[in-house]
Structures are given as structure tokens and as C-alpha cells.
Write a protein that holds these residues in place. Structure first.
Motif, mmCIF file in Angstrom:
data_model
loop_
_atom_site.group_PDB
_atom_site.id
_atom_site.type_symbol
_atom_site.label_atom_id
_atom_site.label_comp_id
_atom_site.label_asym_id
_atom_site.label_seq_id
_atom_site.Cartn_x
_atom_site.Cartn_y
_atom_site.Cartn_z
ATOM 1 N N GLY A 141 30.194 -34.672 -3.637
ATOM 2 C CA GLY A 141 29.115 -35.493 -3.100
ATOM 3 C C GLY A 141 28.133 -34.699 -2.271
ATOM 4 N N THR A 142 28.316 -33.389 -2.234
ATOM 5 C CA THR A 142 27.423 -32.496 -1.505
ATOM 6 C C THR A 142 27.528 -31.106 -2.113
ATOM 7 N N CYS A 143 26.548 -30.263 -1.825
ATOM 8 C CA CYS A 143 26.563 -28.878 -2.316
ATOM 9 C C CYS A 143 25.583 -28.072 -1.480
ATOM 10 N N MET A 144 25.530 -26.782 -1.724
ATOM 11 C CA MET A 144 24.649 -25.929 -0.929
ATOM 12 C C MET A 144 23.185 -26.338 -1.048
ATOM 13 N N ILE A 145 22.758 -26.664 -2.254
ATOM 14 C CA ILE A 145 21.345 -26.997 -2.461
ATOM 15 C C ILE A 145 20.932 -28.204 -1.633
ATOM 16 N N THR A 146 21.800 -29.211 -1.558
ATOM 17 C CA THR A 146 21.442 -30.445 -0.854
ATOM 18 C C THR A 146 21.796 -30.413 0.626
ATOM 19 N N ALA A 147 22.905 -29.765 0.974
ATOM 20 C CA ALA A 147 23.392 -29.819 2.356
ATOM 21 C C ALA A 147 22.923 -28.645 3.206
ATOM 22 N N ARG A 148 22.762 -27.473 2.581
ATOM 23 C CA ARG A 148 22.385 -26.275 3.338
ATOM 24 C C ARG A 148 21.281 -25.509 2.611
ATOM 25 N N PRO A 149 20.141 -26.131 2.416
ATOM 26 C CA PRO A 149 19.081 -25.477 1.634
ATOM 27 C C PRO A 149 18.574 -24.179 2.263
ATOM 28 N N GLY A 150 18.542 -24.122 3.595
ATOM 29 C CA GLY A 150 18.084 -22.899 4.255
ATOM 30 C C GLY A 150 19.013 -21.734 3.979
ATOM 31 N N PHE A 151 20.305 -21.970 4.126
ATOM 32 C CA PHE A 151 21.289 -20.931 3.848
ATOM 33 C C PHE A 151 21.275 -20.565 2.368
ATOM 34 N N PHE A 152 21.138 -21.560 1.516
ATOM 35 C CA PHE A 152 21.082 -21.325 0.070
ATOM 36 C C PHE A 152 19.931 -20.381 -0.278
ATOM 37 N N LEU A 153 18.758 -20.619 0.280
ATOM 38 C CA LEU A 153 17.602 -19.767 -0.005
ATOM 39 C C LEU A 153 17.778 -18.372 0.590
ATOM 40 N N LEU A 154 18.437 -18.291 1.738
ATOM 41 C CA LEU A 154 18.697 -16.992 2.366
ATOM 42 C C LEU A 154 19.550 -16.100 1.468
ATOM 43 N N LEU A 155 20.425 -16.710 0.685
ATOM 44 C CA LEU A 155 21.333 -15.929 -0.153
ATOM 45 C C LEU A 155 20.595 -15.079 -1.184
ATOM 46 N N PHE A 156 19.431 -15.504 -1.625
ATOM 47 C CA PHE A 156 18.732 -14.773 -2.690
ATOM 48 C C PHE A 156 18.251 -13.394 -2.231
ATOM 49 N N ALA A 158 19.263 -11.796 0.412
ATOM 50 C CA ALA A 158 20.465 -11.084 0.858
ATOM 51 C C ALA A 158 21.241 -10.537 -0.327
ATOM 52 N N SER A 159 21.272 -11.300 -1.403
ATOM 53 C CA SER A 159 21.988 -10.872 -2.600
ATOM 54 C C SER A 159 21.357 -9.633 -3.216
ATOM 55 N N ALA A 160 20.033 -9.578 -3.219
ATOM 56 C CA ALA A 160 19.355 -8.402 -3.769
ATOM 57 C C ALA A 160 19.757 -7.149 -2.996
ATOM 58 N N VAL A 161 19.739 -7.237 -1.672
ATOM 59 C CA VAL A 161 20.147 -6.098 -0.840
ATOM 60 C C VAL A 161 21.616 -5.760 -1.095
#
Length: 365
Positions: A141-156, A158-161
Motif C-alpha cells: 500500500g506504499t512504496c518509495m515513489i509515493t512515500a519517499r519521493p525525495g529520497f527516491f530521486l536522490l538515489l539516481f 547517488a547511484s551514478a557516483v
């Protein structure tokens, strides 16, 4: 915050500086390791060896069999019907359709798509990330995209680095290289960074989905306790051994290549134990392996998709693994898939660090 940053600066310094220092002390020219885009061919890999293959296979089985037996162990489980499920979100279906289209385009060679053929990797994995978040939403009933969008976007970013670091370590062992396309340095950096940016969102999204699995929770909530994991003396020994090994990785790449997948995890966790912080294995002291198992399985699942989608793609990678380069599944030698297990743990460790920093920054503002 200052102490936290200092600790991770030490980790980064060890992981980046020690391999170069080892090469410099051996009086080997550094330029061949620092050429960009990276060049291959300056490391001669050992041929296939049956004793090495059998020995590594036995080691992998010894490590994994207790977990496999625990997974299949008879006993009461929560029945799936007892768990609440939620509707599959509409945006998840967009991800499914986009993923199927991207898969088709990646494995075909339509003339009208030739200009974009080399960019299908990012399309596939953005679709995967959306779908796995949708599956998580359906389960929880929840996921990163809906519950933690800021953290989700930060991962991109960070992932490249994060993955560029593995590209750096690969220069000392040359276990993989990219073929099929040719880029200028700037194009290579831009294209590669976009592709690398999907690694953490994919693995951590898959882990979040798996962490809601009733089987993983039931089987690994109470498993083998690792009491020794709290030992600071052991952490210091592991840190020192990791440092020496990193120093030598470029000198004996045929023997030390597994350090590419193990050393970052050992360095980070050792420093966290020494500083008394919560770390990836903290819960295993009381026998709770849910987080560890779901993290390892997440990378293994992603790894299977990485290797499968890579196989017929235009821009792709190939492997050269000393001693065990045989019995390939797609481009990856079968024993190479074991490397995804510690890689998943490294993704989880970095994810924890990023989430803590994100929350601290959010609280400060």
C-alpha cells in the motif's frame, strides 16, 4: 555530522587511494589505469581452471546452503490469502507497457530506431524501477515513489557516483568491458552516468518489495545469530586486511578480483562497527536476517535482468573472469552470479547511509 563525514571520507580514501598506491609502489605506470574512456587489454587473465572452479563452487555452496535450506524448510507459513493486498496502481501499467516496448527495441534493430539504439538500457531500467515500485505498492500500500519521493530521486545521482566507483575498481582487474558503441569522453561519461543512475533505485526498490514477502519474514526473522559481529577487534582486523588487499589488488588481479565486490562492504561495515553505529548486520546479532537476505536477493534478481537484457543489446558488456570463466548464462559465467550477493549488501549499506543523511538534512531544515 562532521564525524560521520570524516568516517566516510576515510572509507573513500581507502577504496580509491590504496589500489593506486599499490600500483605506484610497484613502479607501474599509472596512466594506463587512469585513461578515459577506460582502455582494456593491459591485464592478462588466467585461463579456466577446474580446481579453482570446483573450489569456488564449494565455497559458494557452503555459504548459501544454510539459507537455501531455511528457505525451503517445512513449517507453518502465513497464507498469502491472509495478507492484505492493494490494487496494482495505474502508473505501474505504464511501466509494464514501456518496459515491453523498451525490451523489444533493445533486442531488435529497426532502422528508424538506429539513432537511439544505444540508449535502450536506461529505458528498460526506468520501466523496471516503476514496475517494482508498483509491485511494492500492491503488496504494502506504499512504496518509495509515493512515500519517499525525495529520497527516491536522490538515489539516481547517488547511484551514478556509486557505480562509477566500481568502474574505477574494475580498472585494476578488468573483469568487464563495454562493446558495441564508441563514444567521445564526454559522451561516454554522460551516457554511462545515465545508465549507472538506475542501479540503486532498481536494487533498493526490489529489496523493498522483497522485504514485504511473508516467506522471507517467516523464515529469516529468527535465524542464525551472529554474536561476533559486534566485535570491534574483529572489525579492526577486517579493516586492516581489506586495506592491505586493496593495496595489492592491481598487483595480483587474477587472485584478488573478488575484492571488487567485497572490499567496499567490508570497509564500510568495519568503520561503522568501530564507531558504534547501526549497520547492515546489526539485526543479525539477534538472528534477524530479513534485511540482509532481501538485499542479497534483490541484487541477484536485478542481476538476472541485467544479464538477460544485456545479451542481445547493441551497447553491452562482456566479462573476463580469471580461473572460472566458463558455463556462461548470457554473458556472465555461472559462478559470477554469486558476486551479486555481496553487491546487494553494498547497495543496502549505501542506501542506509543515504537515507540517514537525507533524514538528518530534512530534520535540520
Amino acid at each position: 555530522m562532521r564525524n560521520i563525514l570524516l568516517k566516510y571520507l576515510i572509507a573513500v580514501g581507502m577504496l580509491i587511494g590504496l589500489p593506486l598506491l599499490g600500483i605506484a609502489l610497484a613502479d607501474i605506470p599509472l596512466r594506463i589505469y587512469l585513461t578515459f574512456p577506460p582502455k582494456t587489454g593491459y591485464i592478462i587473465h588466467a585461463p579456466f581452471s577446474w580446481p579453482a572452479f570446483i573450489g569456488l563452487s564449494i565455497f559458494i555452496l557452503i555459504v548459501t546452503i544454510p539459507f537455501i535450506l531455511q528457505w525451503v524448510k517445512a513449517g507453518a507459513l502465513i497464507k498469502p490469502g491472509q495478507l492484505k493486498s492493494y490494487p496494482f496502481p495505474w502508473w505501474g501499467w505504464i511501466g509494464v507497457v514501456a518496459g515491453l516496448m523498451a525490451w523489444t527495441l533493445a533486442w531488435t534493430r529497426f532502422p528508424w530506431f538506429a539513432r537511439f539504439q544505444q540508449h535502450t538500457f536506461i529505458l528498460l531500467w526506468l520501466s523496471y524501477i516503476v514496475v517494482v515500485n508498483a509491485l511494492t505498492y500492491r503488496r504494502k500500500g506504499t512504496c518509495m515513489i509515493t512515500a519517499r519521493p525525495g529520497f527516491f530521486l536522490l538515489l539516481f545521482p547517488a547511484s551514478a557516483v556509486f557505480w562509477w566507483f566500481f568502474e574505477y575498481l574494475n580498472r585494476f582487474v578488468q573483469n568487464w568491458d563495454y562493446i558495441g558503441v564508441s563514444f567521445s569522453p564526454w559522451e561516454y561519461f554522460r551516457h554511462a552516468s545515465l545508465s549507472f543512475s538506475t542501479v540503486l533505485p532498481a536494487v533498493l526498490g526490489t529489496r523493498e518489495w522483497l522485504s514485504g514477502s511473508f516467506r522471507i519474514k517467516e523464515r529469516f526473522k529468527s535465524f542464525i545469530p551472529l554474536y561476533f559481529i559486534k566485535s570491534r577487534a574483529l572489525a579492526l582486523i577486517v579493516l586492516m586486511i581489506s586495506g592491505v588487499s586493496l593495496l595489492c589488488i592491481g598487483l595480483w588481479p587474477n587472485y584478488l578480483f573478488p575484492l571488487v565486490w567485497v572490499s567496499p562492504l567490508l570497509v564500510i561495515v568495519s568503520l561503522q562497527i568501530l564507531s558504534g553505529e547501526f549497520h547492515l548486520f546489526s539485526d543479525t546479532v539477534k538472528g534477524d536476517w530479513v534485511f540482509v537476505v532481501s538485499s542479497a536477493l534483490a541484487a541477484l534478481i536485478c542481476g538476472c535482468f541485467w544479464e538477460m537484457w544485456n545479451y542481445y543489446s547493441l551497447a553491452k558488456w562482456e566479462y573476463s573472469i580469471p580461473f572460472v570463466h566458463g558455463f556462461k548464462i548470457f554473458e556472465m559465467p555461472i559462478l559470477g552470479y554469486a558476486g551479486y550477493i555481496p553487491f546487494g549488501l553494498q547497495c543496502a549499506a549505501i542506501g542506509n547511509i543515504l537515507e540517514n543523511l537525507f533524514l538528518q538534512n530534512k530534520e535540520a531544515t
